[in-house]
Motif scaffolding. Sequence first.
Motif, PDB file in Angstrom:
ATOM      1  N   TRP A 171       0.822  -1.339   0.040  1.00 50.98           N
ATOM      2  CA  TRP A 171      -0.058  -0.030   0.287  1.00 50.98           C
ATOM      3  C   TRP A 171       0.953   1.237   0.045  1.00 50.98           C
ATOM      4  O   TRP A 171       1.832   1.272   0.810  1.00 50.98           O
ATOM      5  CB  TRP A 171      -0.962   0.121   1.261  1.00 50.98           C
ATOM      6  CG  TRP A 171      -2.225  -0.979   1.167  1.00 50.98           C
ATOM      7  CD1 TRP A 171      -1.979  -2.180   1.637  1.00 50.98           C
ATOM      8  CD2 TRP A 171      -3.259  -0.696   0.495  1.00 50.98           C
ATOM      9  NE1 TRP A 171      -3.159  -2.752   1.356  1.00 50.98           N
ATOM     10  CE2 TRP A 171      -4.154  -1.901   0.724  1.00 50.98           C
ATOM     11  CE3 TRP A 171      -3.932   0.283   0.109  1.00 50.98           C
ATOM     12  CZ2 TRP A 171      -5.214  -1.965   0.106  1.00 50.98           C
ATOM     13  CZ3 TRP A 171      -5.345   0.158  -0.469  1.00 50.98           C
ATOM     14  CH2 TRP A 171      -6.019  -1.023  -0.451  1.00 50.98           C
ATOM     15  N   TYR A 224       0.996  -3.589   7.888  1.00 47.13           N
ATOM     16  CA  TYR A 224      -0.140  -3.201   7.449  1.00 47.13           C
ATOM     17  C   TYR A 224      -1.167  -3.384   8.437  1.00 47.13           C
ATOM     18  O   TYR A 224      -1.482  -4.619   8.572  1.00 47.13           O
ATOM     19  CB  TYR A 224      -0.608  -3.594   5.747  1.00 47.13           C
ATOM     20  CG  TYR A 224      -1.928  -3.062   5.606  1.00 47.13           C
ATOM     21  CD1 TYR A 224      -2.492  -1.916   5.384  1.00 47.13           C
ATOM     22  CD2 TYR A 224      -2.988  -4.236   5.019  1.00 47.13           C
ATOM     23  CE1 TYR A 224      -3.659  -1.652   4.837  1.00 47.13           C
ATOM     24  CE2 TYR A 224      -4.256  -3.671   4.687  1.00 47.13           C
ATOM     25  CZ  TYR A 224      -4.696  -2.402   4.522  1.00 47.13           C
ATOM     26  OH  TYR A 224      -5.808  -2.062   3.993  1.00 47.13           O
ATOM     27  N   MET A 253       2.810  -1.866   4.184  1.00 50.06           N
ATOM     28  CA  MET A 253       2.623  -0.550   3.571  1.00 50.06           C
ATOM     29  C   MET A 253       3.757   0.152   3.765  1.00 50.06           C
ATOM     30  O   MET A 253       4.839  -0.171   4.409  1.00 50.06           O
ATOM     31  CB  MET A 253       1.309   0.177   4.334  1.00 50.06           C
ATOM     32  CG  MET A 253       1.790   0.135   5.766  1.00 50.06           C
ATOM     33  SD  MET A 253       0.278   1.211   6.451  1.00 50.06           S
ATOM     34  CE  MET A 253       1.007   1.725   7.922  1.00 50.06           C
TER      35      MET A 253
END
Length: 380
Positions: A171, A224, A253
Amino acid sequence: EFDLVVYGATGFTGKLAATYLARGLPGAPKFALGGRTEEDLLALSKELGAGAGRPAPPTVVADLGDYDSLLAMARKAKVVLTYVGPYEEFGGEHLIRAALDACTHYVDITGETPWKLDMLGRYEKEAQDRGVVVVQSAGLDSLPADLAASLAAESLASDDEGPPTEVAVMWEKLNGWVSAGTLHSGMYSATHHAPTNDYSLAPGMKQTPKWAAQLLFPELHLPYPMSFVDTPTLVRSMHLMFPKASVSVTEDMAPSVAAHFAVFAADPRMVSDSPLQALTSGEGPPEWMQAKGSFTLEGRARRHAQGRVAAVRIEGRGDPGYGACAKYSVELALGLSRPGGPAGAGFLTPALALGPKKLQQRLEAAEHGQFMKFETFFMN
């Protein structure tokens, strides 16, 4: 009678989905608003009809505690899309049971992996035998990550040289908010179940350490927060796509998530129209935040013997957990309602219910091409 029934239509995300449908979509799908309170449904129907300048959509009253009403509702639709959670706590199993008995496809946005595992064990064979698709976690948990991973894996495997050995999702941007309902669901699952492992939804798949997949992104990794929900879904997709393969799967992420959110949160409306009320009111983020929200992620897949990497980058507009979630879950459900839409039967993941490419095409076409953007490329 209907292509789709939106169940829980008067709830926050359900209303967003109903509003999206009421504006009018290509193919003019026939839909109805489902819920347990007739008065609330009729008020919403009237509001949506007036707002869109169209006839008020039909309503269907059904209660999760009344199986006969659920079965009657399911028999009227090709697909039931439900936003009523926490799903286990509120009796979501009854709606799955009704959908199976009615031979109606079922979609939800749950993030409750232990409940998903229970439903998979109880109803997988029956869904396959009846030709019914059951799709769980078609919201922020876990559709975007599942689609990024599956598209990358499919792209790599298209050379017929074999499946990937490592698949990773990173992400890069996640500008949105949470609500009291989301926190309630998480707390219910955490207090009623022991944690599940990443391979819980892929029985028989050989477990492989995450570190191999994490090497696909050499930059700094941060945990994440929802990987414990998404990763079992991604692993199941890999198992369904490549039944004999052992695939290392991870979801993380980048530090850029925090940097992007800092800019996003600097909007003065964070004070004048604060999303903090969403944590106490049961509602989701305010309209400005849903519109300004956005998300970016990238999936990568590699076959370690070659080192060539297939990558898919996804960029989306709208709060990923609410405004955008309502749209991509509706698009998935509508795809199942079309002739030849389902890619199989049984408990399929969000990416595999239609097939990754078909879902990508639907999402690329949504909002006149302005909703989600996809880029596929290769790296050595």
